[in-house]
Design a protein around this motif. Structure first.
Motif, mmCIF file in Angstrom:
data_model
loop_
_atom_site.group_PDB
_atom_site.id
_atom_site.type_symbol
_atom_site.label_atom_id
_atom_site.label_comp_id
_atom_site.label_asym_id
_atom_site.label_seq_id
_atom_site.Cartn_x
_atom_site.Cartn_y
_atom_site.Cartn_z
ATOM 1 N N ASP A 185 0.843 -1.202 0.000
ATOM 2 C CA ASP A 185 0.000 0.000 0.000
ATOM 3 C C ASP A 185 0.879 1.253 0.000
ATOM 4 O OD1 ASP A 185 -2.112 1.678 0.067
ATOM 5 O OD2 ASP A 185 -2.455 1.506 2.219
ATOM 6 N N GLY A 186 0.766 2.028 -1.048
ATOM 7 C CA GLY A 186 1.548 3.262 -1.153
ATOM 8 C C GLY A 186 3.011 3.054 -1.468
ATOM 9 N N ASP A 187 3.433 1.828 -1.771
ATOM 10 C CA ASP A 187 4.844 1.544 -2.033
ATOM 11 C C ASP A 187 4.951 0.760 -3.331
ATOM 12 O OD1 ASP A 187 7.504 1.096 -2.007
ATOM 13 O OD2 ASP A 187 7.540 -0.116 -0.166
ATOM 14 N N ALA A 188 5.691 1.285 -4.285
ATOM 15 C CA ALA A 188 5.827 0.599 -5.568
ATOM 16 C C ALA A 188 6.887 -0.496 -5.532
ATOM 17 C CB ALA A 188 6.171 1.596 -6.662
ATOM 18 N N SER A 189 7.720 -0.570 -4.417
ATOM 19 C CA SER A 189 8.785 -1.572 -4.354
ATOM 20 C C SER A 189 8.186 -2.945 -4.091
ATOM 21 C CB SER A 189 9.765 -1.213 -3.231
ATOM 22 O OG SER A 189 10.325 0.070 -3.463
ATOM 23 N N PRO A 190 8.818 -3.993 -4.610
ATOM 24 C CA PRO A 190 8.289 -5.332 -4.352
ATOM 25 C C PRO A 190 8.525 -5.749 -2.907
ATOM 26 C CG PRO A 190 10.332 -5.449 -5.575
ATOM 27 C CD PRO A 190 9.989 -4.008 -5.499
ATOM 28 N N ALA A 191 7.700 -6.637 -2.395
ATOM 29 C CA ALA A 191 7.839 -7.189 -1.045
ATOM 30 C C ALA A 191 8.138 -8.671 -1.177
ATOM 31 C CB ALA A 191 6.561 -6.969 -0.251
ATOM 32 N N VAL A 192 9.043 -9.202 -0.278
ATOM 33 C CA VAL A 192 9.415 -10.599 -0.370
ATOM 34 C C VAL A 192 9.420 -11.202 1.040
ATOM 35 C CG1 VAL A 192 11.859 -9.975 -0.339
ATOM 36 C CG2 VAL A 192 11.177 -12.223 -1.140
ATOM 37 N N GLN A 193 8.865 -12.376 1.204
ATOM 38 C CA GLN A 193 8.779 -13.035 2.499
ATOM 39 C C GLN A 193 8.660 -14.545 2.293
ATOM 40 O OE1 GLN A 193 9.204 -11.669 5.343
ATOM 41 N NE2 GLN A 193 9.146 -9.529 4.682
ATOM 42 N N PHE A 194 8.923 -15.298 3.407
ATOM 43 C CA PHE A 194 8.554 -16.701 3.418
ATOM 44 C C PHE A 194 7.057 -16.801 3.642
ATOM 45 C CE2 PHE A 194 13.061 -17.595 4.426
ATOM 46 C CZ PHE A 194 13.277 -18.580 3.479
ATOM 47 N N VAL A 195 6.496 -17.887 3.199
ATOM 48 C CA VAL A 195 5.091 -18.156 3.453
ATOM 49 C C VAL A 195 5.030 -19.296 4.460
ATOM 50 C CG1 VAL A 195 4.780 -19.936 1.688
ATOM 51 C CG2 VAL A 195 2.856 -18.478 2.301
ATOM 52 N N PRO A 196 3.998 -19.411 5.278
ATOM 53 C CA PRO A 196 3.889 -20.575 6.154
ATOM 54 C C PRO A 196 3.977 -21.851 5.317
ATOM 55 C CG PRO A 196 2.234 -18.970 6.715
ATOM 56 C CD PRO A 196 2.891 -18.489 5.467
ATOM 57 N N PRO A 197 4.587 -22.915 5.844
ATOM 58 C CA PRO A 197 4.753 -24.146 5.061
ATOM 59 C C PRO A 197 3.417 -24.652 4.549
ATOM 60 C CG PRO A 197 6.004 -24.267 7.105
ATOM 61 C CD PRO A 197 5.157 -23.026 7.199
ATOM 62 N N VAL A 198 3.417 -25.007 3.285
ATOM 63 C CA VAL A 198 2.233 -25.592 2.653
ATOM 64 C C VAL A 198 2.636 -26.966 2.143
ATOM 65 C CG1 VAL A 198 0.488 -25.352 0.889
ATOM 66 C CG2 VAL A 198 1.404 -23.316 2.015
ATOM 67 N N GLU A 199 1.875 -27.974 2.527
ATOM 68 C CA GLU A 199 2.172 -29.356 2.126
ATOM 69 C C GLU A 199 3.618 -29.739 2.480
ATOM 70 O OE1 GLU A 199 1.307 -29.357 -1.996
ATOM 71 O OE2 GLU A 199 -0.872 -29.254 -1.726
ATOM 72 N N ARG A 200 4.084 -29.271 3.677
ATOM 73 C CA ARG A 200 5.415 -29.560 4.215
ATOM 74 C C ARG A 200 6.528 -29.096 3.258
ATOM 75 N NH1 ARG A 200 5.111 -32.454 8.766
ATOM 76 N NH2 ARG A 200 7.350 -32.867 8.717
ATOM 77 N N ARG A 201 6.227 -28.029 2.533
ATOM 78 C CA ARG A 201 7.254 -27.431 1.673
ATOM 79 C C ARG A 201 7.341 -25.951 2.018
ATOM 80 N NH1 ARG A 201 6.744 -28.728 -4.557
ATOM 81 N NH2 ARG A 201 8.943 -28.129 -4.429
ATOM 82 N N LEU A 202 8.571 -25.414 1.934
ATOM 83 C CA LEU A 202 8.793 -24.008 2.265
ATOM 84 C C LEU A 202 8.914 -23.202 0.960
ATOM 85 C CD1 LEU A 202 9.244 -22.213 4.773
ATOM 86 C CD2 LEU A 202 11.693 -22.420 4.344
ATOM 87 N N TYR A 203 8.251 -22.032 0.908
ATOM 88 C CA TYR A 203 8.234 -21.209 -0.305
ATOM 89 C C TYR A 203 8.691 -19.798 0.015
ATOM 90 C CZ TYR A 203 5.302 -24.738 -2.602
ATOM 91 O OH TYR A 203 4.804 -25.872 -3.149
ATOM 92 N N ALA A 261 5.746 -17.380 -6.368
ATOM 93 C CA ALA A 261 6.191 -18.352 -5.357
ATOM 94 C C ALA A 261 7.396 -19.123 -5.892
ATOM 95 C CB ALA A 261 5.060 -19.310 -5.015
ATOM 96 N N TYR A 262 8.355 -19.412 -4.956
ATOM 97 C CA TYR A 262 9.543 -20.192 -5.315
ATOM 98 C C TYR A 262 9.749 -21.245 -4.233
ATOM 99 C CZ TYR A 262 14.402 -21.429 -6.166
ATOM 100 O OH TYR A 262 15.551 -22.107 -6.389
ATOM 101 N N ALA A 263 9.793 -22.506 -4.613
ATOM 102 C CA ALA A 263 9.880 -23.614 -3.648
ATOM 103 C C ALA A 263 11.336 -23.882 -3.270
ATOM 104 C CB ALA A 263 9.252 -24.868 -4.227
ATOM 105 N N MET A 264 11.571 -24.019 -1.971
ATOM 106 C CA MET A 264 12.900 -24.413 -1.461
ATOM 107 C C MET A 264 12.999 -25.932 -1.529
ATOM 108 S SD MET A 264 14.514 -21.642 -0.670
ATOM 109 C CE MET A 264 15.790 -22.288 0.384
ATOM 110 N N ASP A 265 13.386 -26.498 -2.697
ATOM 111 C CA ASP A 265 13.414 -27.942 -2.875
ATOM 112 C C ASP A 265 14.855 -28.465 -2.751
ATOM 113 O OD1 ASP A 265 14.509 -26.944 -5.138
ATOM 114 O OD2 ASP A 265 12.874 -27.564 -6.484
#
Length: 820
Positions: free
Chosen positions: A91-109, A135-139
């Motif tokens: 909101d109000g920021d044109a820069s991209p935001a990057v974070q981990f997401v809670p694990p889904v199907e025991r995989r980290l993204y 999304a990018y999977a940590m495989d």
């Protein structure tokens, strides 16, 4: 660090896709076919240096409009929670935001998001159509890559089961510091460093544990070696520091000062002159500055070119709108003008800038403005085009506009304003009215010509019968008065028929040099009787009498119609004045020296040297101002019970056909003056027209009367017999031919109707003239000569007496025909 760099790469990819123009168009108006062709192939691409495990596009309102790759299998609650978080973060920021997401199907993204903006159109930069989340999977492949780059081994992730999303989302989270670090010894006595990280999701929940191992060969030996070399190193460093200090100014400070001066010179408007440097690093830095400046200059040049192109297109649009033969306007949702073309400005007699920002209530009368605003609301409410016709008055002139209004729509498709076009069709409507009037007159002519014959036969019988009955009635008796009323009524009926025939061009004019004073004098007695005892007539006639080239009957019609109009305006009595005078044509007319009347009929006064000015005035109540523009229109009348609306229209047509002009001046309560200007037949002088002496007509002249109407035939026979004529009667052409063969001596005159049941009087006359050369012929007909010519019956080589006629007129025509 390697893992965080993967997140940064994902963020850069999200930012690049966020300024993709086709993605902006898709987010504004979703197109499943475009998404299948362009987003589906990217969504599951988990190969290459920069890969994507999943992709989701959110609209401006936060609704997912496309889900691809891993996002297809994610629970809706996780997708919506991620969407809400990134909507808050962006909101109000044109820069991209990057974070981990809670694990889904025991995989980290890794997740990275960016706003979808219009990055290339200067006018729309910053406008957002939604946002995209990658999304990018940590495989296992990623962990192997981390081992290879960082030099550690046994990198592994411990991903717990998915936790419920209940924590409040912080503004931003990243990797934490190692929370576990210890050494162990292997069977080969090689020291091993064990480390671990706790990875948290953007919701502040434990995301996973990252574990790794690192060998430390001969750690203690390295420590001893370090102690021995430390002393030597410190001495060497001290010597080197001194040398560095000496060379720092020349090697570092001076180049940076030169670079600073070059930047300041460019910022103040000067050219960019990058300083030279001996060191590769400084040259790289200077080159980076040069590249950045060149990119900025190129971007500014591109923006200037795009701005110039936009200005050129705007100017071309302005020229197009100004050249349209219409009033063009743009309005916002509140009815205020956003812009208008020059046609609109000319109509209001205002500059364009003074109209912009105003509403219709600032420019039009309240009733017109309310109607226009109601139209605007209808367009905005329905979102549909409307068109129609509007009549309004502006600066004393009546306008008729044909308008079209269409909605303008915003990015969501809602009607936010409107565009309008108004075409001035006033002249078209006037021409249409004239065409309808012409068609009306054509129909009237057909009707008048169709009934004229039968109607005039009836009037002929009435007028001839009344005339003979009046001759036998005692003078001053009630019967004589009644017969006079019948005679006047028949004359009025005949007058109406003549007016209809004249308006329909079914009655032609016979123009000759005419003494207008004599016409007025001869009508004086009839006018006295028609106007009544409470209206006096005053004559002021020019001496010597002026001659005009005119049809006598039509001039009588002009005088009679004007006099009857004056009578109706003087219901309580008054004075009717009729005057004639001769003046230079240049002095006569509305606004000129003589008779400067204020209301013209649109006819131009004669252009000759001298003109006759005929003035008919009354002392009546005048003509109301609101009807003065309509009094010469056919069928227009204010006398609902007894008016035909033909009187002044006939006068106007007669004056026009004689090359003259008519105008008037009327004052409420002060009477009305009508002025008629006619060209003279020659110089004004006494009307002394020498007529050839008529040959004496024998009293016992024999007349062959051929008439199919029984009443006209009987009354005509009686009238002529009273005058001493010998009458032979026939009802048809065949009967007349048979009667002719039985005669021992041919008649002196053939008196025949033009149209007979079994032929025409013209053909009958040719047959009888072939048998008796020199036979005199007098035609009678209820049709005018023009109507007969249109029917293929031109009256040539004989006289025509139009019905209705009186017995006296008939006898006079016979005398003239026999004495010619």
């Amino acid at each position: 660090a390697v893992i965080e760099r993967r997140g940064e790469d994902l963020a850069l990819l999200a930012k690049d896709m966020g300024v993709w123009e086709e993605l902006f168009n898709y987010a504004s108006r979703p197109d499943p076919a475009w998404a299948a062709a362009n987003l589906e192939p990217v969504s599951g691409n988990n190969s290459g240096d920069i890969s994507i495990s999943g992709l989701v596009v959110f609209s401006r309102s936060g609704e997912p409009i496309f889900r691809g790759g891993a996002f297809r299998t994610w629970p809706d609650s996780v997708v919506m929670e991620a969407g809400r978080y990134f909507a808050h973060a962006l909101d109000g920021d044109a820069s991209p935001a990057v974070q981990f997401v809670p694990p889904v199907e025991r995989r980290l993204y890794w997740l990275a998001a960016s706003r979808i903006v219009h990055g290339y159109d200067v006018a729309r930069q910053g406008e957002s159509a939604g946002y995209i989340v990658l999304a990018y999977a940590m495989d296992e492949r990623e962990l192997t890559y981390a081992e290879r780059v960082s030099g550690v081994r046994n990198v592994r992730l411990d991903v717990p089961a998915q936790a419920s999303a209940t924590a409040t989302a912080p503004a931003r989270l990243s990797l934490s510091l190692p929370n576990a670090l210890h050494l162990t010894s292997t069977g080969t006595l090689r020291p091993v460093l064990h480390g671990s990280f706790s990875l948290q999701s953007y919701l502040g929940q434990p995301g996973a544990s990252l574990h790794y191992d690192a060998d430390v060969p001969l750690l203690s030996a390295q420590i001893d070696s370090w102690q021995t070399g430390t002393i030597v190193s410190i001495g060497t460093i001290l010597l080197a520091v001194f040398g560095v200090l000496l060379s720092t100014y020349g090697l570092v400070v001076r180049p940076f000062e030169d670079l600073s001066r070059a930047v300041k010179q460019f910022a103040s408007g000067g050219p960019w002159q990058p300083p030279a440097g001996r060191h590769r690093e400084f040259q790289a830095l200077s080159g980076a500055f040069t590249q950045a400046i060149e990119r900025q200059l190129a971007a500014e040049q591109g923006e200037r070119e795009r701005a110039a192109e936009a200005a050129q297109r705007a100017e071309q649009l302005r020229l197009l709108l100004d050249s349209l033969p219409a009033l063009v306007f743009f309005k916002d949702g509140e009815g205020r003008y956003i812009t208008v073309n020059q046609g609109m400005a000319r109509f209001h007699n205002l500059p364009v800038d003074e109209i912009i920002g105003k509403s219709d209530f600032d420019l039009f009368p309240p009733d017109v403005a309310a109607e226009l605003r109601a139209q605007d609301r209808q367009v905005l409410a329905t979102g549909e085009r409307i068109d129609g016709e509007l009549r309004l008055a502006q600066r004393g002139k009546e306008y008729v506009f044909q308008f079209v209004k269409v909605p303008m729509r915003d990015g969501d498709g809602a009607a936010s304003g409107l565009i309008g076009f108004a075409f001035d069709v006033s002249e078209h409507r006037r021409l249409e009215q004239a065409l309808r009037q012409s068609q009306k007159m054509e129909i009237l002519g057909q009707l008048a010509g169709g009934v004229a014959h039968d109607f005039n036969n009836v009037l002929t019988a009435i007028m001839a019968g009344v005339e003979m009955a009046t001759a036998e009635a005692p003078e001053g008796s009630a019967l004589a008065d009644d017969l006079l009323e019948v005679s006047q009524a028949a004359e009025r009926a005949a007058q109406i028929t003549r007016q209809l025939l004249f308006l329909s061009r079914s009655q032609s004019a016979e123009k000759k040099a005419l003494d207008i004073n004599e016409v007025i004098t001869s009508l004086n007695k009839m006018l006295t009787r028609l106007l009544g005892e409470d209206i006096s007539i005053e004559l002021d006639l020019a001496i010597p009498a002026p001659l005009v080239l005119a049809d006598r009957t039509q001039m009588e019609q002009v005088l009679l119609n004007l006099a009857l109009n004056a009578r109706d305006a003087m219901s309580g009595g008054g004075v009717l004045r009729i005057s004639t005078s001769v003046h230079p044509c240049c002095d006569i007319g509305p606004g000129r020296a003589l008779a400067p009347a204020v209301k013209s009929s649109g006819l131009t006064p004669p252009s000759g040297e001298r003109c006759l000015l005929l003035t008919v005035s009354d002392t009546g109540f005048g003509i109301p101002p609101e009807v003065q523009d309509h009094i010469f229109e056919p069928f227009f009348t204010t006398k609902r019970e007894r008016g035909t609306g033909l009187g002044l229209s006939v006068v106007h047509s007669i004056v026009r056909d004689h090359g003259g002009a008519i105008w008037f001046e009327s004052r409420p309560g002060g009477g009305t003056e009508f002025h008629v200007a006619l060209p003279l037949a020659g110089d004004a002088g006494e009307a002394t027209v020498a007529l050839p002496a008529a040959k004496p007509v024998p009293r016992q002249a024999r007349v062959l009367l051929v008439e199919d109407d029984q009443a006209v035939r009987a009354l005509t026979q009686r009238a002529l017999q009273r005058q001493g004529y010998q009458i032979l009667v026939a009802a048809s052409a065949s009967e007349a031919s048979g009667l002719w063969q039985e005669l021992a001596q041919p008649p002196d005159l053939l008196l025949t109707d033009v149209i007979l049941p079994d032929g025409s009087g013209l053909e009958l006359a040719r047959v009888l003239e072939s048998r008796c050369p020199g036979l005199r012929v007098l035609f009678i007909s209820g049709y005018s000569a023009a109507s007969l010519a249109e029917r293929g019956l031109p009256v040539e080589g004989g006289r025509l007496l139009a019905k209705p006629f009186t017995a006296a007129a008939l006898c006079q025509a016979i005398q003239e025909t026999l004495g010619a």
